[in-house]
Design an enzyme around this catalytic site. Structure first.
Site, PDB file in Angstrom:
ATOM      1  N   THR A  22      44.517  -7.511  73.651  1.00 49.10           N
ATOM      2  CA  THR A  22      44.507  -8.985  73.592  1.00 49.10           C
ATOM      3  C   THR A  22      44.824  -9.616  74.950  1.00 49.10           C
ATOM      4  O   THR A  22      44.950 -10.833  75.048  1.00 49.10           O
ATOM      5  CB  THR A  22      45.533  -9.471  72.552  1.00 49.10           C
ATOM      6  OG1 THR A  22      46.803  -8.868  72.883  1.00 49.10           O
ATOM      7  CG2 THR A  22      45.143  -9.075  71.148  1.00 49.10           C
ATOM      8  N   HIS A  77      39.601 -11.809  93.633  1.00 51.91           N
ATOM      9  CA  HIS A  77      40.479 -11.591  94.792  1.00 51.91           C
ATOM     10  C   HIS A  77      39.621 -11.549  96.061  1.00 51.91           C
ATOM     11  O   HIS A  77      38.603 -10.846  96.110  1.00 51.91           O
ATOM     12  CB  HIS A  77      41.226 -10.263  94.666  1.00 51.91           C
ATOM     13  CG  HIS A  77      42.320 -10.249  93.635  1.00 51.91           C
ATOM     14  ND1 HIS A  77      42.710 -11.347  92.917  1.00 51.91           N
ATOM     15  CD2 HIS A  77      43.133  -9.231  93.233  1.00 51.91           C
ATOM     16  CE1 HIS A  77      43.706 -11.025  92.102  1.00 51.91           C
ATOM     17  NE2 HIS A  77      43.976  -9.742  92.275  1.00 51.91           N
ATOM     18  N   CYS A 111      44.188  -3.954  91.702  1.00 52.94           N
ATOM     19  CA  CYS A 111      42.940  -4.731  91.810  1.00 52.94           C
ATOM     20  C   CYS A 111      42.672  -5.260  93.221  1.00 52.94           C
ATOM     21  O   CYS A 111      41.541  -5.572  93.573  1.00 52.94           O
ATOM     22  CB  CYS A 111      42.967  -5.889  90.828  1.00 52.94           C
ATOM     23  SG  CYS A 111      44.520  -6.797  90.801  1.00 52.94           S
TER      24      CYS A 111
HETATM   25  N1  LIG Z   1      45.003  -8.735  85.622  1.00 47.54           N
HETATM   26  C1  LIG Z   1      44.455  -7.980  86.548  1.00 47.54           C
HETATM   27  O1  LIG Z   1      43.691  -8.453  87.413  1.00 47.54           O
HETATM   28  C2  LIG Z   1      44.773  -6.506  86.600  1.00 47.54           C
HETATM   29  C3  LIG Z   1      44.092  -5.703  87.523  1.00 47.54           C
HETATM   30  C4  LIG Z   1      44.397  -4.332  87.609  1.00 47.54           C
HETATM   31  C5  LIG Z   1      45.330  -3.821  86.768  1.00 47.54           C
HETATM   32  N2  LIG Z   1      45.980  -4.611  85.883  1.00 47.54           N
HETATM   33  C6  LIG Z   1      46.970  -4.013  84.982  1.00 47.54           C
HETATM   34  O2  LIG Z   1      46.448  -4.054  83.655  1.00 47.54           O
HETATM   35  C7  LIG Z   1      47.508  -4.240  82.737  1.00 47.54           C
HETATM   36  C8  LIG Z   1      47.196  -5.473  81.877  1.00 47.54           C
HETATM   37  O3  LIG Z   1      47.092  -6.621  82.686  1.00 47.54           O
HETATM   38  P1  LIG Z   1      46.637  -8.022  82.076  1.00 47.54           P
HETATM   39  O4  LIG Z   1      46.443  -8.898  83.248  1.00 47.54           O
HETATM   40  O5  LIG Z   1      45.531  -7.838  81.098  1.00 47.54           O
HETATM   41  O6  LIG Z   1      47.969  -8.471  81.295  1.00 47.54           O
HETATM   42  P2  LIG Z   1      48.143  -9.581  80.144  1.00 47.54           P
HETATM   43  O7  LIG Z   1      47.028 -10.547  80.170  1.00 47.54           O
HETATM   44  O8  LIG Z   1      49.528 -10.074  80.285  1.00 47.54           O
HETATM   45  O9  LIG Z   1      48.023  -8.728  78.786  1.00 47.54           O
HETATM   46  C9  LIG Z   1      48.994  -7.766  78.438  1.00 47.54           C
HETATM   47  C10 LIG Z   1      48.561  -7.027  77.175  1.00 47.54           C
HETATM   48  O10 LIG Z   1      49.560  -6.040  76.868  1.00 47.54           O
HETATM   49  C11 LIG Z   1      50.034  -6.256  75.551  1.00 47.54           C
HETATM   50  N3  LIG Z   1      51.425  -5.845  75.434  1.00 47.54           N
HETATM   51  C12 LIG Z   1      52.526  -6.436  75.959  1.00 47.54           C
HETATM   52  N4  LIG Z   1      53.651  -5.761  75.594  1.00 47.54           N
HETATM   53  C13 LIG Z   1      53.234  -4.731  74.836  1.00 47.54           C
HETATM   54  C14 LIG Z   1      53.895  -3.680  74.148  1.00 47.54           C
HETATM   55  N5  LIG Z   1      55.234  -3.543  74.198  1.00 47.54           N
HETATM   56  N6  LIG Z   1      53.156  -2.804  73.438  1.00 47.54           N
HETATM   57  C15 LIG Z   1      51.809  -2.921  73.395  1.00 47.54           C
HETATM   58  N7  LIG Z   1      51.107  -3.894  74.006  1.00 47.54           N
HETATM   59  C16 LIG Z   1      51.821  -4.778  74.728  1.00 47.54           C
HETATM   60  C17 LIG Z   1      49.843  -7.748  75.310  1.00 47.54           C
HETATM   61  O11 LIG Z   1      49.867  -8.015  73.923  1.00 47.54           O
HETATM   62  P3  LIG Z   1      50.195  -9.507  73.346  1.00 47.54           P
HETATM   63  O12 LIG Z   1      48.885 -10.233  73.381  1.00 47.54           O
HETATM   64  O13 LIG Z   1      50.651  -9.226  71.960  1.00 47.54           O
HETATM   65  O14 LIG Z   1      51.236 -10.107  74.233  1.00 47.54           O
HETATM   66  C18 LIG Z   1      48.465  -7.945  75.949  1.00 47.54           C
HETATM   67  O15 LIG Z   1      47.464  -7.432  75.088  1.00 47.54           O
HETATM   68  C19 LIG Z   1      48.789  -4.337  83.567  1.00 47.54           C
HETATM   69  O16 LIG Z   1      49.379  -3.062  83.637  1.00 47.54           O
HETATM   70  C20 LIG Z   1      48.286  -4.743  84.927  1.00 47.54           C
HETATM   71  O17 LIG Z   1      49.143  -4.337  85.969  1.00 47.54           O
HETATM   72  C21 LIG Z   1      45.711  -5.941  85.768  1.00 47.54           C
END
Ligand SMILES: NC(=O)c1ccc[n+]([C@@H]2O[C@H](COP(=O)([O-])OP(=O)(O)OC[C@H]3O[C@@H](n4cnc5c(N)ncnc54)[C@H](OP(=O)(O)O)[C@@H]3O)[C@@H](O)[C@H]2O)c1
Length: 335
Positions: free
Chosen positions: A14, A244, A130
């Site tokens: 999500t 980015h 990223c």
């Molecule tokens: N954003 C980027 O550009 C990017 C790029 C490279 C890597 N990443 C990495 O990818 C990952 C996700 O990033 P994002 O930007 O998509 O983050 P995000 O939008 O904050 O989404 C986080 C996701 O993790 C879930 N979550 C949070 N706590 C959890 C738990 N205890 N157990 C299971 N699920 C949990 C959340 O669920 P809810 O909806 O229920 O809160 C949501 O589905 C991170 O590790 C980040 O460092 C991100």
């Protein structure tokens, strides 16, 4: 050959990256038999896949173990808790958190750069930060042609790189600022981002580097297989939703002219070179797959080139890269 039909789990389905993963699984016709979406379980939520609503559920290790492949896109803590257990059980895990990227036993993969590091025995695979993806992909053909002495990067990073809470904060602050209402205080980010920017992505260490800057240096060295490469980085958060951008200076051992660099990059896998006089911006490239390169020009010496590099942090910087890794596993018949 019989078409495979796989059980695919997404932990963090999500979130910003999770939702992109689901769209890409569909658009790239990944052979998904069943999709298992997981989230924090704090609120009811569902995802849409192939026109069907699927409820997301709280993470369950027994259920995750029924999946052939799990994409981990939630947090370092969650990845640390489940990633190694799944790999030990013989399941493939592609992890986008930073938990394992620098672990010497875990391949850190950008398929265009180092797919040869994949192994059927290393079932836990990390995708990179990223911010460095664009530099890693655009730098490789130049390194192959001219060797390398050093790299300098200044980043201009979109708010979506910090997850959905930061993006919501940006939207709320921007709405308030543009209508003259009091601007909500920064919570997800270290400073107000609406109508602002700041040179802090993550927290600072004892040497004054931010955690993002440290990740870019260490991960680029690992991905290029150049453990001693001098790299200098300033990471900046800017009021942009997604995409980015990088100012990227690369000093090669043999001089490469801007024209030659342009020709090398035009032939490179995963790169789109913009015509002279034009350049990519985050708004224009958002939602696209390649690493975009423009403004290829001379640097401070005949051995240095300056490039402007922009890529979608949620796609090539995360979800797309992970899908490309999974496709590489399929191609090898390992998945
Ligand atoms: N954003 C980027 O550009 C990017 C790029 C490279 C890597 N990443 C990495 O990818 C990952 C996700 O990033 P994002 O930007 O998509 O983050 P995000 O939008 O904050 O989404 C986080 C996701 O993790 C879930 N979550 C949070 N706590 C959890 C738990 N205890 N157990 C299971 N699920 C949990 C959340 O669920 P809810 O909806 O229920 O809160 C949501 O589905 C991170 O590790 C980040 O460092 C991100």
């Amino acid at each position: 050959m019989k078409k495979r039909s796989l059980r695919i789990a997404i932990v963090g389905a999500t979130g910003l990256v999770g939702r992109e993963l689901i769209t890409l699984l569909e658009r790239r016709r990944f052979p998904v038999g069943e999709l298992l979406p997981f989230h924090s379980g704090r609120k009811r939520a569902s995802v849409k896949f192939r026109g069907r609503k699927i409820p997301a559920q709280a993470v369950s290790l027994p259920l995750l173990k029924t999946a052939d492949l799990t994409f981990m896109v939630s947090s370092d803590e969650v990845s640390l808790e489940y990633g190694p257990a799944l790999a030990k059980a013989g399941k493939w895990v592609i992890d986008d958190s930073s938990a394992f990227r620098l672990d010497s036993k875990v391949p850190l993969i950008i398929p265009e750069v180092n797919a040869d590091r994949l192994s059927r025995h290393s079932r836990l695979i990390a995708g990179p930060n990223c911010t460095l993806t664009g530099a890693a992909v655009a730098g490789l053909p130049l390194i192959k042609a001219g060797g390398i002495r050093s790299v300098r990067i200044a980043s201009y990073q979109a708010v979506s790189g910090a997850g959905k809470a930061a993006l919501e904060e940006f939207a709320n602050q921007s709405r308030a600022a543009s209508t003259g209402r009091p601007v909500p205080a920064a919570r997800a980010l270290p400073r107000r981002i609406a109508m602002n920017l700041f040179p802090q992505v993550g927290s600072f260490n004892g040497h004054g580097h931010s955690s993002e800057e440290s990740k870019v240096m260490a991960e680029l060295r690992k991905i290029w297989g150049l453990p001693k490469l001098p790299i200098s980085v300033t990471a900046t958060r800017v009021p942009v939703e997604r995409g980015h951008s990088l100012s990227f200076w690369i000093e090669t051992r043999k001089p490469i002219s801007p024209l030659k660099a342009r020709q090398l990059l035009q032939r490179a896998d995963g790169v789109k070179v913009w015509p002279e006089g034009n350049y990519p911006t985050p708004l224009e490239i958002a939602g696209s797959w390649p690493v975009h390169v423009g403004r290829i020009r001379p640097g401070t010496s005949k051995n240095e080139l300056c490039l402007w590099v922009v890529s979608d942090n949620l796609l090539k910087g995360a979800a797309l890269n992970s899908i490309q890794i999974a496709e590489a596993l399929l191609k090898r018949g390992w998945l």
